[in-house]
Motif scaffolding. Structure first.
Motif, mmCIF file in Angstrom:
data_model
loop_
_atom_site.group_PDB
_atom_site.id
_atom_site.type_symbol
_atom_site.label_atom_id
_atom_site.label_comp_id
_atom_site.label_asym_id
_atom_site.label_seq_id
_atom_site.Cartn_x
_atom_site.Cartn_y
_atom_site.Cartn_z
ATOM 1 N N LYS A 151 0.836 -1.208 0.000
ATOM 2 C CA LYS A 151 0.000 0.000 0.000
ATOM 3 C C LYS A 151 0.872 1.260 0.000
ATOM 4 C CE LYS A 151 -4.005 2.152 2.226
ATOM 5 N NZ LYS A 151 -4.777 2.145 0.966
ATOM 6 N N GLY A 152 0.614 2.132 -0.979
ATOM 7 C CA GLY A 152 1.376 3.372 -1.098
ATOM 8 C C GLY A 152 2.788 3.203 -1.595
ATOM 9 N N ARG A 153 3.108 2.039 -2.194
ATOM 10 C CA ARG A 153 4.512 1.759 -2.556
ATOM 11 C C ARG A 153 4.709 1.439 -4.039
ATOM 12 N NH1 ARG A 153 6.694 -2.760 1.406
ATOM 13 N NH2 ARG A 153 8.720 -1.971 0.620
ATOM 14 N N ILE A 154 3.649 1.436 -4.851
ATOM 15 C CA ILE A 154 3.748 1.021 -6.249
ATOM 16 C C ILE A 154 3.527 2.209 -7.186
ATOM 17 C CG2 ILE A 154 2.797 -0.468 -8.056
ATOM 18 C CD1 ILE A 154 1.988 -2.461 -5.935
ATOM 19 N N CYS A 155 4.326 2.272 -8.246
ATOM 20 C CA CYS A 155 4.127 3.241 -9.323
ATOM 21 C C CYS A 155 3.894 2.496 -10.637
ATOM 22 C CB CYS A 155 5.347 4.147 -9.482
ATOM 23 S SG CYS A 155 5.543 5.401 -8.214
ATOM 24 N N THR A 156 3.084 3.075 -11.506
ATOM 25 C CA THR A 156 2.878 2.508 -12.832
ATOM 26 C C THR A 156 2.376 3.585 -13.775
ATOM 27 O OG1 THR A 156 1.807 0.723 -14.103
ATOM 28 C CG2 THR A 156 0.479 1.798 -12.409
ATOM 29 N N ARG A 157 2.536 3.314 -15.056
ATOM 30 C CA ARG A 157 1.951 4.191 -16.066
ATOM 31 C C ARG A 157 0.465 3.890 -16.172
ATOM 32 N NH1 ARG A 157 5.383 2.556 -21.122
ATOM 33 N NH2 ARG A 157 4.499 4.480 -21.964
ATOM 34 N N SER A 158 -0.239 4.553 -17.054
ATOM 35 C CA SER A 158 -1.682 4.378 -17.188
ATOM 36 C C SER A 158 -2.080 2.911 -17.350
ATOM 37 C CB SER A 158 -2.178 5.155 -18.413
ATOM 38 O OG SER A 158 -3.514 4.813 -18.728
ATOM 39 N N GLY A 159 -3.143 2.540 -16.677
ATOM 40 C CA GLY A 159 -3.670 1.201 -16.841
ATOM 41 C C GLY A 159 -4.177 0.948 -18.243
ATOM 42 N N CYS A 211 8.110 5.921 -4.612
ATOM 43 C CA CYS A 211 7.547 4.575 -4.496
ATOM 44 C C CYS A 211 8.699 3.588 -4.384
ATOM 45 C CB CYS A 211 6.643 4.238 -5.681
ATOM 46 S SG CYS A 211 7.353 4.617 -7.292
ATOM 47 N N ASP A 212 8.363 2.337 -4.104
ATOM 48 C CA ASP A 212 9.393 1.318 -3.880
ATOM 49 C C ASP A 212 9.501 0.314 -5.015
ATOM 50 O OD1 ASP A 212 9.972 2.495 -1.454
ATOM 51 O OD2 ASP A 212 8.668 1.146 -0.298
ATOM 52 N N ILE A 213 8.384 0.047 -5.692
ATOM 53 C CA ILE A 213 8.409 -0.870 -6.825
ATOM 54 C C ILE A 213 7.571 -0.282 -7.958
ATOM 55 C CG2 ILE A 213 8.750 -2.933 -5.398
ATOM 56 C CD1 ILE A 213 5.839 -3.665 -5.845
ATOM 57 N N ALA A 214 7.850 -0.740 -9.169
ATOM 58 C CA ALA A 214 7.121 -0.251 -10.341
ATOM 59 C C ALA A 214 7.018 -1.368 -11.370
ATOM 60 C CB ALA A 214 7.815 0.963 -10.946
ATOM 61 N N ILE A 215 6.004 -1.266 -12.212
ATOM 62 C CA ILE A 215 5.796 -2.221 -13.288
ATOM 63 C C ILE A 215 6.392 -1.634 -14.568
ATOM 64 C CG2 ILE A 215 4.094 -3.520 -14.611
ATOM 65 C CD1 ILE A 215 2.157 -3.084 -12.224
ATOM 66 N N GLY A 216 7.183 -2.429 -15.287
ATOM 67 C CA GLY A 216 7.796 -1.915 -16.511
ATOM 68 C C GLY A 216 8.288 -3.033 -17.408
ATOM 69 N N ASN A 217 8.749 -2.670 -18.593
ATOM 70 C CA ASN A 217 9.327 -3.631 -19.530
ATOM 71 C C ASN A 217 10.837 -3.726 -19.338
ATOM 72 O OD1 ASN A 217 6.849 -4.175 -20.659
ATOM 73 N ND2 ASN A 217 7.182 -2.975 -22.515
ATOM 74 N N THR A 218 11.375 -4.898 -19.585
ATOM 75 C CA THR A 218 12.796 -5.134 -19.355
ATOM 76 C C THR A 218 13.698 -4.205 -20.152
ATOM 77 O OG1 THR A 218 12.521 -6.950 -20.943
ATOM 78 C CG2 THR A 218 12.721 -7.550 -18.620
ATOM 79 N N TYR A 219 13.353 -3.961 -21.430
ATOM 80 C CA TYR A 219 14.311 -3.270 -22.288
ATOM 81 C C TYR A 219 14.564 -1.826 -21.872
ATOM 82 C CZ TYR A 219 10.159 -1.387 -24.674
ATOM 83 O OH TYR A 219 8.960 -0.776 -24.965
ATOM 84 N N TYR A 220 13.671 -1.257 -21.063
ATOM 85 C CA TYR A 220 13.904 0.117 -20.603
ATOM 86 C C TYR A 220 15.147 0.217 -19.717
ATOM 87 C CZ TYR A 220 9.445 1.624 -22.539
ATOM 88 O OH TYR A 220 8.416 1.927 -23.400
ATOM 89 N N MET A 221 15.503 -0.868 -19.059
ATOM 90 C CA MET A 221 16.723 -0.861 -18.269
ATOM 91 C C MET A 221 17.929 -0.579 -19.165
ATOM 92 S SD MET A 221 18.427 -1.069 -15.454
ATOM 93 C CE MET A 221 17.558 -1.905 -14.101
ATOM 94 N N GLY A 222 17.978 -1.255 -20.309
ATOM 95 C CA GLY A 222 19.075 -1.018 -21.241
ATOM 96 C C GLY A 222 19.093 0.410 -21.746
ATOM 97 N N GLU A 223 17.918 0.961 -22.047
ATOM 98 C CA GLU A 223 17.848 2.330 -22.546
ATOM 99 C C GLU A 223 18.307 3.333 -21.481
ATOM 100 O OE1 GLU A 223 14.037 3.176 -24.200
ATOM 101 O OE2 GLU A 223 14.152 1.572 -25.697
ATOM 102 N N MET A 224 17.924 3.091 -20.229
ATOM 103 C CA MET A 224 18.315 4.005 -19.154
ATOM 104 C C MET A 224 19.816 3.941 -18.890
ATOM 105 S SD MET A 224 15.163 3.835 -16.390
ATOM 106 C CE MET A 224 15.119 2.039 -16.288
ATOM 107 N N LEU A 225 20.377 2.752 -18.941
ATOM 108 C CA LEU A 225 21.809 2.609 -18.682
ATOM 109 C C LEU A 225 22.649 3.311 -19.745
ATOM 110 C CD1 LEU A 225 21.939 -1.120 -17.524
ATOM 111 C CD2 LEU A 225 22.375 0.899 -16.106
ATOM 112 N N GLU A 226 22.090 3.492 -20.944
ATOM 113 C CA GLU A 226 22.812 4.151 -22.023
ATOM 114 C C GLU A 226 22.638 5.665 -21.997
ATOM 115 O OE1 GLU A 226 21.384 2.306 -25.572
ATOM 116 O OE2 GLU A 226 22.671 0.542 -25.358
#
Length: 337
Positions: A151-159, A211-226
């Motif tokens: 509760k109060g710990r999750i972030c996400t983009r639009s459902g 927030c502490d956790i979020a829902i996302g796609n794996t490939y965004y990690m690669g994009e952020m690291l670059e």
């Protein structure tokens, strides 16, 4: 390679119709940026001598193809997410493709049984978890995201975004309507803020302590690291692969389909087969930080470092069929409200 201007459909249709359908050309409409596809198209041209013209569309692929009709120069469409692929199919804008090469390279779960579309690479819909505030073992299933402990710990983009609609459709497949409605209500109750932004924005929110956790796609990690600005966000989280109880992690695809009126059909088939090949899959997966699906292929070293997972066994066409019901449930619980 060409890029369409952001103009009205009618003007765009005229512009595209003026393109020559040359014997050594193949024309591709894509929701992916041309620079992401350039390593692939260059390799294909080097191998075959066939030039690939890429038209980048931000949106409106179905509407554009409908407006152009039989005059459309498009031979293939390439996009991400099963809902976007199925939308083109459901509009009657594709034709079935049957190829021994495609069948050998693309597992059954990742292509339309009738050959209307073929998957190329996959990405998992995962959890980004704060390295400081969440132990990876605390997040094991998608079902767990509705647990009040978050509760109060999750972030996400639009459902209502296609990626979350597909995840909801997968939940609906596994658990049925009532359980999915309850899950959406529980997930909404656990949000730290109103759904907003993109997947990278959720990781930034974890980095900022929102927030502490979020829902996302794996490939965004690669994009952020670059990205020098976003690397700090990426370094603040772990990738965790949740699963559906009794099955695997939710995955989606990038995929390709041949248009109904493809003027360069033979060349289009050659490009489809090339895109499904282990060679092309390796190029595409490394450029886009995704998982290749051809048998015997491996993800890039960076992607492999995030860990392994077992994909959900459901055929993605089943999720496409459940999309309207998933959207209705998301609206019913007013997820974005």
């Amino acid at each position: 390679m060409f890029a369409l201007p952001k103009s009205a459909l009618a003007a765009a249709a005229l512009t595209m119709t003026a393109l020559p359908a040359l014997a050594k050309d193949v024309n591709l409409y894509s929701y992916r940026q041309p620079d992401l596809l350039k390593p692939l198209t260059d390799a294909f041209t080097a191998e075959t001598g066939i030039t690939v013209n890429v038209a980048y569309l931000e949106k409106g692929m179905v509407e554009r193809l409908q407006a152009e009709g039989k005059r459309s120069p498009a031979d293939l469409v390439l996009t991400v997410d099963i809902s976007r692929l199925s939308a083109v199919v459901e509009a009657g804008l594709t034709q079935p493709v049957h190829s021994d090469v495609l069948a050998a390279n693309v597992p059954a779960a990742f292509h339309d049984p009738d050959g209307q579309w073929w998957g190329l690479t996959t990405r998992a819909r995962i959890v980004y978890a704060s390295k400081d505030r969440v132990k990876p073992e605390e997040v094991t299933t998608y079902e767990d995201l509705a647990d009040p402990k978050w509760k109060g710990r999750i972030c996400t983009r639009s459902g209502m975004h296609a990626y979350n609609v597909a995840l909801t459709a997968a939940y609906l497949h596994h658990h049925g309507e009532e359980a999915t409605k309850a899950w959406l209500e529980g997930l909404k109750a656990n949000l730290a803020r109103k759904p907003q932004g993109n997947d990278r924005g959720q990781v930034k929110a974890i980095w900022a302590g929102e927030c502490d956790i979020a829902i996302g796609n794996t490939y965004y990690m690669g994009e952020m690291l670059e990205d020098p600005e976003q690397k700090e966000w990426a370094d603040s989280v772990n990738i965790v692969f949740p699963v559906f109880e009794g099955d695997g992690a939710h995955v989606n695809i990038s995929g390709v389909a041949m248009t109904k009126y493809a003027p360069n059909k033979d060349n289009a088939l050659k490009l489809m087969e090339f895109l499904s090949s282990p060679e092309a899959q390796k190029i595409y997966a490394e450029a886009n930080h995704e998982y290749p699906i051809a048998p015997g292929t491996e993800p890039a070293a960076l992607v492999k470092s995030w860990g392994s997972f077992t994909a959900d066994s459901v055929n993605l066409m089943e999720l496409a069929k459940l999309r309207p019901a998933a959207v209705k449930l998301i609206e019913t619980v007013d997820f974005d409200g």
